[in-house]
Scaffold this active site. Structure first.
Site, mmCIF file in Angstrom:
data_model
loop_
_atom_site.group_PDB
_atom_site.id
_atom_site.type_symbol
_atom_site.label_atom_id
_atom_site.label_comp_id
_atom_site.label_asym_id
_atom_site.label_seq_id
_atom_site.Cartn_x
_atom_site.Cartn_y
_atom_site.Cartn_z
ATOM 1 N N HIS A 1 0.832 -1.198 0.000
ATOM 2 C CA HIS A 1 0.000 0.000 0.000
ATOM 3 C C HIS A 1 0.868 1.249 0.000
ATOM 4 O O HIS A 1 2.069 1.192 0.238
ATOM 5 C CB HIS A 1 -0.925 0.015 1.223
ATOM 6 N N LEU A 2 0.237 2.376 -0.271
ATOM 7 C CA LEU A 2 0.885 3.691 -0.244
ATOM 8 C C LEU A 2 0.051 4.624 0.635
ATOM 9 O O LEU A 2 -1.142 4.378 0.863
ATOM 10 C CB LEU A 2 1.006 4.298 -1.639
#
Length: 343
Positions: A168-169
Site C-alpha cells: 500500500h501507499l
C-alpha cells in the site's frame, strides 16, 4: 488529530497527538486479519475510489451505504489512524511555541488485492493502475480547501515504518509546504536565477551517461545521487522538464510503471528484500512561483543512524553511490529484460 508544532528556531514541524492519544501513521491489523485484504473491506473506512477492471476497461467506483465494491484492483479510503485530519480543532498558538491544527487528508492506497504480492513483485500493468489512481487522487485533493501540498509515500517493511504488510501507499496532505520540499524549491529557484536552467534537467544530463546511472527508459532515468543519505538510495526523474505529476501522459504512466517495477524488483533481489521508503517529490500545484522538477526518491533502510547523523545532519554512507549503481543497475537490467521478454 492533534497539533502541527514548529521548532523554536528551525523550519521543522512535528505532529503531536491530542492528550491521551497516541500518534500513528496508518491502519493496523486487527488480530490475524489484514484490513486491506479482499473480504475485509468492512474493517476500513468506505472506499472513496475502487478501481475495477472489467473487459479490459477501468471503472472508477466507490462504496455506498448499501454496497461494498468487490473484485477491485486498487482501493482507496481514509485512514482510521490518520497523521492529519479534517476535523482538527482550529486553534493556533504564537511563537516561540507556535502550533497550528494538523489539518488535512490521509488516504490509503491499497496497491493490490494480493496480500503476498509486494510492490517489487507487482505486474507492470498493476503498477500502471496504481499510478492512475494516485494521479486521480492528487488532482482531486488539490481542489480541496486548505490543501497546500500533497505528499505520497511508501513504508515497505517493519524497518521502514510499515504497520501493515499488505502492499500500500499513503497520501497525506498539509496546509503548509513541508520543509524538505520548501528547501528543494528554494534551491531550484536560486539555481535557475543564477544559471538560467532547471538544476534537475542539468543533473539528468550529467547522470545519463555517468557511473551512477541505474536504468533508463524512453521517459525516465534512474540513478544513485552524487551525495546519497542512504546506502543504495536512488532517484527516478522524468527526462522531460515537468513540475506536475498530475499532468504526465498515459504513455509516461506506462513507462514509469515499467521503471518502478524493474528498479524495485532489482533492488529487492540485490538487497534481499530490505525494507525501504519511497517518496514522491512534487511541486505544490496551487499558486506558487517556486517549482521543482518532480521525481521519486527511494531509501533502502539498511543502517541505523548515529549521533553524527541525528545531531548534526552530517551523513556517513558506507557504500559509494557508484558501487550502489553498479549493483542496482545490474539487477534492474535483468528485471527489465525479464519484463519485456528479452532472454
Amino acid at each position: 488529530m492533534g497539533d502541527l508544532r514548529k521548532d523554536y528556531v528551525l523550519d521543522k514541524f512535528v505532529v503531536v497527538p491530542e492528550a491521551n492519544q497516541a500518534a500513528t501513521a496508518g491502519d493496523k491489523p486487527e488480530g490475524s486479519k489484514c484490513p486491506y485484504c479482499p473480504g475485509n473491506e468492512s474493517m476500513t473506512e468506505p472506499a472513496l475510489l475502487a478501481l475495477v477492471v472489467q473487459d479490459g476497461m477501468l471503472q472508477r467506483l466507490s462504496d455506498s451505504e448499501d454496497s461494498i465494491i468487490e473484485d477491485w484492483s486498487v482501493r482507496v479510503f481514509q485512514s482510521k489512524n490518520p497523521v492529519v485530519a479534517t476535523g482538527a480543532a482550529t486553534s493556533y498558538s504564537d511563537k516561540p511555541l507556535y502550533s497550528e491544527p494538523a489539518y488535512g487528508y490521509h488516504q490509503i492506497v491499497v496497491a493490490s488485492p494480493d496480500h503476498k504480492q509486494s510492490l517489487s513483485q507487482m505486474s507492470v500493468e498493476q503498477w500502471g493502475n496504481v499510478l492512475v489512481v494516485i494521479q486521480d487522487r492528487v488532482r482531486w485533493l488539490y481542489t480541496q480547501k486548505s490543501v497546500t501540498y500533497v505528499s505520497i509515500y511508501v513504508n515497505s517493511g517493519v524497518g521502514a515504518g510499515a504497520q501493515v504488510a499488505h502492499p500500500h501507499l499513503h497520501i497525506v496532505t498539509f496546509s503548509t509546504i513541508p520543509p524538505v520540499i520548501e528547501l528543494e524549491a528554494e534551491g531550484s529557484h536560486r539555481f535557475m536565477n543564477e544559471n538560467g536552467n532547471c538544476p534537475a534537467c542539468n543533473i539528468i544530463g550529467v547522470e545519463s551517461s555517468g557511473p551512477r546511472q541505474i536504468l533508463a527508459t524512453d521517459s525516465f532515468l534512474a540513478f544513485c545521487p552524487w551525495a546519497p543519505t542512504y546506502p543504495y538510495e536512488f532517484w527516478i526523474y522524468p527526462k522531460r522538464h515537468i513540475t506536475s505529476f498530475s499532468k504526465i501522459t498515459q504513455k509516461e504512466i506506462n513507462d514509469l510503471a515499467l521503471m518502478l517495477r524493474a528498479t524495485l524488483g532489482g533492488m529487492s533481489k540485490a538487497l534481499k528484500d530490505a525494507p525501504f521508503n519511497l517518496v514522491f517529490h512534487l511541486s505544490p500545484e496551487k499558486k506558487n512561483s517556486r517549482q521543482i522538477h518532480w521525481h521519486i526518491e527511494v531509501y533502502p533502510q539498511l543502517n541505523t543512524w548515529s549521533g553524527l547523523e541525528r545531531g548534526f545532519g552530517v551523513f556517513v554512507n558506507n557504500v559509494r553511490p557508484e558501487k550502489s549503481a553498479e549493483i542496482l543497475g545490474s539487477a534492474s537490467r535483468k528485471e527489465l529484460a525479464g519484463l519485456v521478454g528479452i532472454v
